[in-house]
Design a protein around this motif. Structure first.
Motif, PDB file in Angstrom:
ATOM      1  N   VAL A  23     -14.026-103.537  -0.625  1.00 29.18           N
ATOM      2  CA  VAL A  23     -13.210-104.416   0.223  1.00 29.18           C
ATOM      3  C   VAL A  23     -13.956-104.806   1.491  1.00 29.18           C
ATOM      4  CG1 VAL A  23     -10.960-104.727   1.337  1.00 29.18           C
ATOM      5  CG2 VAL A  23     -11.176-103.157  -0.606  1.00 29.18           C
ATOM      6  N   THR A  64     -12.333 -97.528  -2.353  1.00 30.94           N
ATOM      7  CA  THR A  64     -12.034 -97.962  -3.728  1.00 30.94           C
ATOM      8  C   THR A  64     -12.816 -97.083  -4.698  1.00 30.94           C
ATOM      9  OG1 THR A  64     -13.744 -99.692  -3.630  1.00 30.94           O
ATOM     10  CG2 THR A  64     -11.499-100.375  -3.171  1.00 30.94           C
ATOM     11  N   LEU A  65     -12.650 -95.809  -4.514  1.00 33.53           N
ATOM     12  CA  LEU A  65     -13.422 -94.822  -5.284  1.00 33.53           C
ATOM     13  C   LEU A  65     -13.191 -94.898  -6.791  1.00 33.53           C
ATOM     14  CD1 LEU A  65     -11.740 -91.335  -4.785  1.00 33.53           C
ATOM     15  CD2 LEU A  65     -10.559 -93.507  -5.020  1.00 33.53           C
ATOM     16  N   THR A  66     -14.211 -94.459  -7.512  1.00 33.63           N
ATOM     17  CA  THR A  66     -14.076 -94.115  -8.929  1.00 33.63           C
ATOM     18  C   THR A  66     -14.738 -92.745  -9.070  1.00 33.63           C
ATOM     19  OG1 THR A  66     -16.212 -95.087  -9.494  1.00 33.63           O
ATOM     20  CG2 THR A  66     -14.274 -96.513  -9.718  1.00 33.63           C
ATOM     21  N   THR A  97      -3.177 -90.689  -2.943  1.00 36.41           N
ATOM     22  CA  THR A  97      -3.204 -90.281  -4.356  1.00 36.41           C
ATOM     23  C   THR A  97      -3.966 -88.957  -4.442  1.00 36.41           C
ATOM     24  OG1 THR A  97      -5.315 -91.380  -4.908  1.00 36.41           O
ATOM     25  CG2 THR A  97      -3.306 -92.697  -5.153  1.00 36.41           C
ATOM     26  N   LEU A  99      -6.240 -88.310  -6.539  1.00 35.69           N
ATOM     27  CA  LEU A  99      -7.661 -88.591  -6.737  1.00 35.69           C
ATOM     28  C   LEU A  99      -8.384 -88.688  -5.395  1.00 35.69           C
ATOM     29  CD1 LEU A  99      -9.987 -89.348  -8.732  1.00 35.69           C
ATOM     30  CD2 LEU A  99      -9.405 -91.738  -8.311  1.00 35.69           C
ATOM     31  N   ARG A 100      -7.753 -89.332  -4.434  1.00 36.01           N
ATOM     32  CA  ARG A 100      -8.390 -89.482  -3.121  1.00 36.01           C
ATOM     33  C   ARG A 100      -8.457 -88.152  -2.368  1.00 36.01           C
ATOM     34  NH1 ARG A 100      -8.209 -95.467  -1.287  1.00 36.01           N
ATOM     35  NH2 ARG A 100      -7.996 -96.409  -3.326  1.00 36.01           N
ATOM     36  N   LYS A 134       0.665 -94.698   3.790  1.00 32.13           N
ATOM     37  CA  LYS A 134       1.186 -95.797   2.973  1.00 32.13           C
ATOM     38  C   LYS A 134      -0.023 -96.625   2.577  1.00 32.13           C
ATOM     39  CE  LYS A 134       5.009 -99.191   3.265  1.00 32.13           C
ATOM     40  NZ  LYS A 134       6.016 -99.762   4.183  1.00 32.13           N
TER      41      LYS A 134
ATOM     42  N   PRO B  14       5.920-104.129   3.090  1.00 34.48           N
ATOM     43  CA  PRO B  14       5.696-103.539   1.768  1.00 34.48           C
ATOM     44  C   PRO B  14       4.209-103.353   1.475  1.00 34.48           C
ATOM     45  CG  PRO B  14       6.219-105.872   1.564  1.00 34.48           C
ATOM     46  CD  PRO B  14       6.460-105.511   3.005  1.00 34.48           C
ATOM     47  N   LEU B  15       3.927-102.299   0.749  1.00 32.38           N
ATOM     48  CA  LEU B  15       2.554-102.058   0.311  1.00 32.38           C
ATOM     49  C   LEU B  15       2.265-102.945  -0.901  1.00 32.38           C
ATOM     50  CD1 LEU B  15       0.071-100.115   0.732  1.00 32.38           C
ATOM     51  CD2 LEU B  15       1.067 -98.692  -1.064  1.00 32.38           C
ATOM     52  N   LEU B  38       1.223-104.610   3.873  1.00 29.62           N
ATOM     53  CA  LEU B  38       0.089-103.693   3.923  1.00 29.62           C
ATOM     54  C   LEU B  38      -0.680-103.783   2.607  1.00 29.62           C
ATOM     55  CD1 LEU B  38       1.591-100.416   5.429  1.00 29.62           C
ATOM     56  CD2 LEU B  38       0.168-102.110   6.566  1.00 29.62           C
ATOM     57  N   PRO B  39      -1.973-104.058   2.668  1.00 26.73           N
ATOM     58  CA  PRO B  39      -2.755-104.123   1.436  1.00 26.73           C
ATOM     59  C   PRO B  39      -3.303-102.759   1.034  1.00 26.73           C
ATOM     60  CG  PRO B  39      -4.135-104.739   3.296  1.00 26.73           C
ATOM     61  CD  PRO B  39      -2.774-104.405   3.860  1.00 26.73           C
ATOM     62  N   VAL B  40      -3.394-102.517  -0.256  1.00 23.98           N
ATOM     63  CA  VAL B  40      -4.243-101.426  -0.736  1.00 23.98           C
ATOM     64  C   VAL B  40      -4.892-101.881  -2.026  1.00 23.98           C
ATOM     65  CG1 VAL B  40      -2.601-100.070  -2.149  1.00 23.98           C
ATOM     66  CG2 VAL B  40      -4.483 -98.948  -0.980  1.00 23.98           C
ATOM     67  N   MET B  41      -6.163-101.570  -2.154  1.00 25.49           N
ATOM     68  CA  MET B  41      -6.935-101.911  -3.328  1.00 25.49           C
ATOM     69  C   MET B  41      -7.331-100.604  -4.015  1.00 25.49           C
ATOM     70  SD  MET B  41      -6.812-104.574  -1.379  1.00 25.49           S
ATOM     71  CE  MET B  41      -6.748-106.353  -1.550  1.00 25.49           C
ATOM     72  N   ALA B  42      -6.986-100.464  -5.279  1.00 28.76           N
ATOM     73  CA  ALA B  42      -7.286 -99.219  -5.992  1.00 28.76           C
ATOM     74  C   ALA B  42      -7.320 -99.531  -7.472  1.00 28.76           C
ATOM     75  CB  ALA B  42      -6.207 -98.179  -5.695  1.00 28.76           C
ATOM     76  N   HIS B  43      -8.404 -99.164  -8.140  1.00 27.20           N
ATOM     77  CA  HIS B  43      -8.520 -99.511  -9.561  1.00 27.20           C
ATOM     78  C   HIS B  43      -8.904 -98.352 -10.462  1.00 27.20           C
ATOM     79  CE1 HIS B  43     -12.578-100.037  -7.860  1.00 27.20           C
ATOM     80  NE2 HIS B  43     -13.014 -99.749  -9.049  1.00 27.20           N
ATOM     81  N   ALA B  44      -9.167 -97.168  -9.902  1.00 24.57           N
ATOM     82  CA  ALA B  44      -9.536 -96.047 -10.772  1.00 24.57           C
ATOM     83  C   ALA B  44      -8.357 -95.694 -11.665  1.00 24.57           C
ATOM     84  CB  ALA B  44      -9.951 -94.836  -9.928  1.00 24.57           C
ATOM     85  N   GLU B  46      -7.367 -93.061 -12.874  1.00 22.59           N
ATOM     86  CA  GLU B  46      -6.697 -91.803 -12.534  1.00 22.59           C
ATOM     87  C   GLU B  46      -5.699 -91.966 -11.388  1.00 22.59           C
ATOM     88  OE1 GLU B  46      -9.987 -92.298 -12.378  1.00 22.59           O
ATOM     89  OE2 GLU B  46     -10.848 -91.147 -14.031  1.00 22.59           O
ATOM     90  N   GLU B  47      -5.803 -93.037 -10.618  1.00 24.66           N
ATOM     91  CA  GLU B  47      -4.930 -93.115  -9.443  1.00 24.66           C
ATOM     92  C   GLU B  47      -3.967 -94.303  -9.435  1.00 24.66           C
ATOM     93  OE1 GLU B  47      -6.571 -93.637  -5.535  1.00 24.66           O
ATOM     94  OE2 GLU B  47      -7.829 -95.319  -6.086  1.00 24.66           O
ATOM     95  N   GLN B  50      -0.133 -93.585  -9.561  1.00 26.66           N
ATOM     96  CA  GLN B  50       0.401 -92.965  -8.342  1.00 26.66           C
ATOM     97  C   GLN B  50       0.442 -93.970  -7.195  1.00 26.66           C
ATOM     98  OE1 GLN B  50      -1.773 -89.399  -7.371  1.00 26.66           O
ATOM     99  NE2 GLN B  50      -0.223 -88.700  -5.893  1.00 26.66           N
ATOM    100  N   MET B  51      -0.594 -94.804  -7.115  1.00 25.72           N
ATOM    101  CA  MET B  51      -0.643 -95.778  -6.020  1.00 25.72           C
ATOM    102  C   MET B  51       0.461 -96.818  -6.162  1.00 25.72           C
ATOM    103  SD  MET B  51      -2.292 -96.268  -3.192  1.00 25.72           S
ATOM    104  CE  MET B  51      -4.046 -95.881  -3.043  1.00 25.72           C
TER     105      MET B  51
END
Lengths: 266, 266, 266
Positions: A23, A64-66, A97, A99-100, A134, B14-15, B38-44, B46-47, B50-51
């Motif tokens: 990001v 943005t971990l993997t 999460t 994972l984080r 959040k 909102p997230l 609120l932005p969040v970027m997450a693509h793993a 495993e998460e 939950q995200m």
């Protein structure tokens, strides 16, 4: 107290190796360049050891971990430890999460981290005190956050740099309270991540990591103040001016404007 | 008609969970923040479940897709469905390659999508009407595009938001034609992607997704008009001002400038 | 000499397919759009052949390479060769790690590259003359860099475009020395990468790749000069103005300001 550090960054131009999120990676690279250091981003497991060996600091950011990326972070971090290169950890979204949280803890177990930079929730969660987040933004109240920072610093023998309206930097003993910065910085995505890059640049030239982190956050906040004073009309123009001011910083301006309050812990 | 939605976004914050491309991910995060969410970027993988559980909306964008990323999108999308969280799909480049067309279709088969936001070619291709796309940009003529939008909406029981000079939003029955926006928006990479983020923010606070999407696109277009009116000299300065104006929007300005024309289908 | 090329780019709007790094991918897409071409970023191995088939040029950039990404580059590059589509290689950080050097060499072995665009160190290293690189920035002295460029061009039967204060473009025989540009361009991350995008756009409309690369670099440097002359206060405002000027370029301004010095090799 922090006189001369910016000049040293600009003279030595340390390479700041980042393994970071997708990001704000461009923002981190530009902030590193603006402060006077050299950015490099590299995460392939085959090259991170060789790259970090040439670096003045390593910045790890789990935004943005993997799982593969965390493995590369640990490989690079262990090599940095071997070579005595400071490691900065930005545990973005720890607590949001498992994972984080688990990845941040795993990095802290396997790598000797010089500075953990996070927001109130991330620091509190890693200290084992709980916390609410959040996405990647701290929510909720954090009473006694200073002691939480100290607890985390002592848990890992590291420096904690907690960014908020008032930043707190502590190595568990010495505490720096920093009142530089501007609310506009919270309106731009990546100001937290970029702060870690600037801490990396300072840690590359100053062995006292608490002092380096405090100086970096004050310097960084001053750039925000300068940018906000230049008549921006919102987050978009602020961001452009912020890079300008980070680049245009001088020792004189920093001396005049820095609001670092060092507190020796009782 | 759309009065109060911006205020609600800014109050509830909102997230907005994105699984998106590497090109415009920073722009999407900043647009989300500027509009007040609120932005969040997450693509793993495993998460993502939950995200998304903490999110108000999920935005899926296949702009630089990989097969692994599409798998994460489907995992997240199914969890969003289970939790009643709206899912926005931006099928970037559908039609340009089989991978993109097939992935968009696969997501639509496996996930109940609340809003499909695309350009003329992408919408037409997903509706099974054919279409021409050059990379990620629609080319060719699209006669009867309104009926194509309705057909796609009915095919999946979803809302279609087609962005063009005149935007069309329809749930298959109600149609909104939106005439806000400015040609400069086509000169900046990511304005399409960011529109999906803003739709996500609105869908998080308004259950009528067609209304939410229409309001979001009008609001978004107004920010573009305001930015263009401020004397920018090209796409670079326009982009900075666009974020400013997205942040500075008020209910008053939106009421005055919105050009949403609701049409009850015959 | 270069009259008409910009107009041709803007008329034909060639699709420029990038497989590139995560740091400057947004900048490359915007630069491509500003110059008048259409950007697309796609790296999944399943789609790169189909995507490149629709493209006017393919730009490969190893700035944040992984082994999988290099595989996609080679797949796309071989298909581009088959279709007669020019391939531009930006060997970012070659020399900094073995992975980068080896990957650049592997691409050059397996793909017929039309233009190699790099800094002094990258060009020198690929020519087999050694060189020093700190992360992705050239350091050290490079005597006889012109002959090094020619040697690399002859080694692979390609055009070399070396960017520095004075750019050198050569196909091994004809040499162009280009004196456009501005020091501010070195203060913004991604100006090197974006130069490759602009070279791609020009190579898509001009079969003489040395001429295309020289014209692209002059044009690109002129945009930098124009931006710097507009009273920017640092790298952040410069960057916004740079995109403006890239978009606002005209044949007239280019004719007036271009400083291309063609030298027939002895």
């Amino acid at each position: 107290m922090i006189k001369g550090l910016l000049t040293e960054v600009r003279t030595k131009k340390p390479l700041i190796h980042h393994i970071t999120n997708m990001v704000t990676v461009s923002e981190c690279a530009n902030a590193t360049l603006c402060i006077g250091a050299l950015p490099v981003m590299a995460h392939a497991p085959e090259e991170v050891e060789q790259m970090v060996t040439a670096a003045g600091a390593l910045v790890l950011n789990i935004g943005t971990l993997t799982q593969d990326q965390v493995k590369s972070m640990i490989i690079a971090g262990r090599k940095a430890n071997e070579k005595g290169i400071p490691v900065i950890l930005d545990p973005v979204g720890a607590g949001a999460t498992d994972l984080r949280t688990d990845s941040a803890n795993e990095i802290l177990r396997q790598v000797r981290v010089s500075v953990i930079k996070g927001n109130r929730a991330e620091i509190s969660i890693l200290a084992g005190m709980g916390g609410q987040i959040k996405g990647v933004e701290a929510v909720g109240d954090y009473s006694d956050i200073l002691n939480t920072c100290k607890a985390l610093a002592n848990k890992y023998g590291t420096t904690v740099a907690m960014t908020s309206k008032q930043d707190i930097v502590t190595d568990g003993e010495t505490v720096y309270l920093i009142d530089n910065g501007h609310p506009f910085m919270g309106k731009v995505v990546g100001t937290g991540c970029m702060a870690a890059s600037v801490i990396g640049a300072y840690a590359a030239v100053e062995g006292d990591t608490a002092k380096a982190a405090a100086a970096a956050l004050a310097t960084y906040g001053i750039a925000g103040e300068m940018a906000a004073s230049r008549g921006c009309s919102g987050p978009g123009t602020f961001k452009a001016l912020f890079f300008d001011e980070l680049h245009n910083l001088s020792e004189e301006v920093i001396s005049e404007r820095q609001k670092i309050n060092p507190v020796r812990s009782e």
